[in-house]
Design a protein around this motif. Structure first.
Motif, short mmCIF file in Angstrom:
data_model
loop_
_atom_site.label_atom_id
_atom_site.label_comp_id
_atom_site.label_asym_id
_atom_site.label_seq_id
_atom_site.Cartn_x
_atom_site.Cartn_y
_atom_site.Cartn_z
N TYR A 188 -0.11 7.91 15.48
CA TYR A 188 0.58 8.31 14.18
C TYR A 188 1.58 7.42 13.72
CZ TYR A 188 3.85 11.79 11.86
OH TYR A 188 4.55 12.47 11.09
N THR A 189 1.33 6.98 12.42
CA THR A 189 2.12 6.00 11.65
C THR A 189 2.79 6.36 10.58
OG1 THR A 189 0.18 5.21 10.31
CG2 THR A 189 0.12 4.01 12.65
N GLY A 190 3.74 5.35 10.24
CA GLY A 190 4.50 5.64 9.02
C GLY A 190 5.97 5.59 9.19
N PRO A 191 7.05 5.84 8.27
CA PRO A 191 6.48 6.23 7.00
C PRO A 191 5.91 4.83 6.07
CG PRO A 191 8.91 5.86 7.40
CD PRO A 191 8.30 5.68 8.66
N TRP A 192 5.06 5.20 5.05
CA TRP A 192 4.72 4.39 4.36
C TRP A 192 4.85 4.64 2.68
CZ3 TRP A 192 3.31 0.23 7.57
CH2 TRP A 192 2.90 0.64 8.67
N PRO A 193 4.77 3.65 2.00
CA PRO A 193 4.77 4.20 0.51
C PRO A 193 3.52 4.71 0.31
CG PRO A 193 4.61 1.81 0.58
CD PRO A 193 4.91 2.22 1.89
N ALA A 194 3.12 5.56 -0.87
CA ALA A 194 2.02 6.20 -1.04
C ALA A 194 0.84 5.58 -1.60
CB ALA A 194 2.24 7.37 -2.10
N TYR A 195 0.46 4.49 -0.53
CA TYR A 195 -0.75 3.93 -0.76
C TYR A 195 -2.05 4.79 -0.88
CZ TYR A 195 1.35 -0.41 1.08
OH TYR A 195 2.25 -1.72 1.39
N ASN A 196 -2.36 5.78 -0.10
CA ASN A 196 -3.60 6.51 -0.46
C ASN A 196 -3.46 7.36 -1.54
OD1 ASN A 196 -5.66 6.11 1.94
ND2 ASN A 196 -3.69 5.97 2.75
N PHE A 197 -2.33 7.64 -2.35
CA PHE A 197 -2.39 8.62 -3.33
C PHE A 197 -1.93 7.98 -4.53
CE2 PHE A 197 -1.18 10.15 0.92
CZ PHE A 197 -2.16 11.34 0.91
N ILE A 198 -2.00 6.72 -4.88
CA ILE A 198 -1.82 5.90 -6.08
C ILE A 198 -3.17 5.19 -6.35
CG2 ILE A 198 -0.59 4.00 -7.53
CD1 ILE A 198 1.87 4.99 -6.14
N ASN A 199 -3.66 5.61 -7.54
CA ASN A 199 -4.93 4.74 -7.90
C ASN A 199 -4.71 3.92 -9.11
OD1 ASN A 199 -7.63 3.97 -8.52
ND2 ASN A 199 -8.20 6.05 -9.29
N MET A 200 -4.08 2.93 -8.96
CA MET A 200 -3.67 1.82 -10.15
C MET A 200 -4.34 0.43 -9.99
SD MET A 200 0.18 1.09 -11.12
CE MET A 200 0.42 0.02 -9.80
N LYS A 201 -5.03 0.20 -10.93
CA LYS A 201 -5.69 -1.28 -10.62
C LYS A 201 -4.55 -2.37 -11.34
CE LYS A 201 -10.22 0.74 -10.45
NZ LYS A 201 -11.75 0.79 -11.15
N LEU A 202 -4.71 -3.40 -10.83
CA LEU A 202 -3.90 -4.76 -11.41
C LEU A 202 -4.94 -5.68 -11.94
CD1 LEU A 202 -1.27 -5.08 -8.69
CD2 LEU A 202 -1.30 -3.56 -10.67
N LYS A 203 -4.60 -6.24 -12.81
CA LYS A 203 -5.60 -7.39 -13.42
C LYS A 203 -4.84 -8.73 -12.93
CE LYS A 203 -8.27 -9.50 -17.40
NZ LYS A 203 -8.37 -9.15 -18.69
N VAL A 204 -5.32 -9.36 -12.12
CA VAL A 204 -4.86 -10.46 -11.63
C VAL A 204 -5.57 -11.87 -12.15
CG1 VAL A 204 -3.98 -11.99 -9.68
CG2 VAL A 204 -3.97 -9.51 -9.68
#
Length: 252
Positions: free
Chosen positions: A234-250
């Protein structure tokens, strides 16, 4: 700024004021964090002397340490995965401007929420007990043992398939009894693809911070029920990595 230099991006917070999350060290080089602002969106960044970083334990820990610092100070965090480096602050600012409509929707969605993870792995002894208790698996194993390696090739394949089906059956049982119960306690939940033959559940759960203790109790109750058969990680707390679908252009 030299051509090889860059601006490392850790994540985006909601803040209209300049922020700093202290020093961070990548590959033995220490640099300072600060924010690049666009309206209420603030990108947490640090100047770095190169564009590509090896995802080793020290670097990953350093990245997560800055993210944890944002969470410790109660910011709404839109996390960014390890290794995103931009050419300049102007590029980061342009990213914020492009993402701003999406960020306006995301900040309320992550406000007051954290992500926790639960990996459930079958104990070796339990799997062996299940295997020995299956008449069809036992009979198939005897057929394999009675033949030479070459002659028993297809029998071994069938034995592997039967064992895999047994694990699949237990994954479905765990998803029904463990994941579904935790899903009911969460704002949102995901059952990600298990990694490894013995993993039965790779769950991620978005929960209200104020309900973290109640969620922990639910996990503990399930662990008590299953502890003789499986291990919980059992891990965390984390920010919402699995619940944000945002693409960055690098641009490198």
């Amino acid at each position: 700024m030299k051509e090889e230099n860059g601006i490392y991006l850790f994540g985006i917070i909601r803040s209209e004021e300049q922020q700093s999350f202290g020093p961070v060290t990548f590959d033995e080089e220490t640099t300072e964090t600060y924010t690049v602002q666009f309206k209420e969106a603030a990108a947490v960044v640090a100047p770095v002397s190169k564009r590509i970083f090896t995802p080793n334990r020290k670097n990953l820990t350093a990245h997560q340490g800055v993210i944890s610092g944002m969470m410790d100070r109660e910011f709404d965090v839109v996390p960014v995965s390890f290794g995103n480096v931009f050419r300049s602050e102007e590029d980061v600012n342009a990213l914020l401007e492009n993402l701003h409509p999406e960020l306006v929707k995301l900040f309320p969605e992550v406000h007051g929420k954290i992500e926790v993870g639960l990996k459930v792995t079958a104990k070796k002894e339990w799997l062996e007990e299940l295997t020995s208790g299956s008449e069809t698996l036992t009979a198939q194993k005897k057929r394999v043992d009675a033949k030479s390696r070459e002659a028993g090739y297809f029998d071994r394949m069938k034995l592997g398939e039967m064992a895999a089906n047994l694990v699949k059956e237990k994954r479905e049982e765990v998803e029904t009894d463990i994941h579904s119960k935790l899903e009911a306690e969460a704002v949102s939940a995901k059952a990600n693809e298990p990694s490894g033959e013995k993993m039965l559940l790779n769950g991620a759960y978005l929960i209200e911070k104020e309900k973290e203790e109640a969620f922990d109790e639910a996990v503990n109750e399930l662990h008590e029920r299953w502890k003789d058969k499986v291990d919980f990680h059992y891990t965390g707390p984390w920010p919402a990595y699995n619940f944000i679908n945002m693409k960055l252009k690098v641009e490198n």
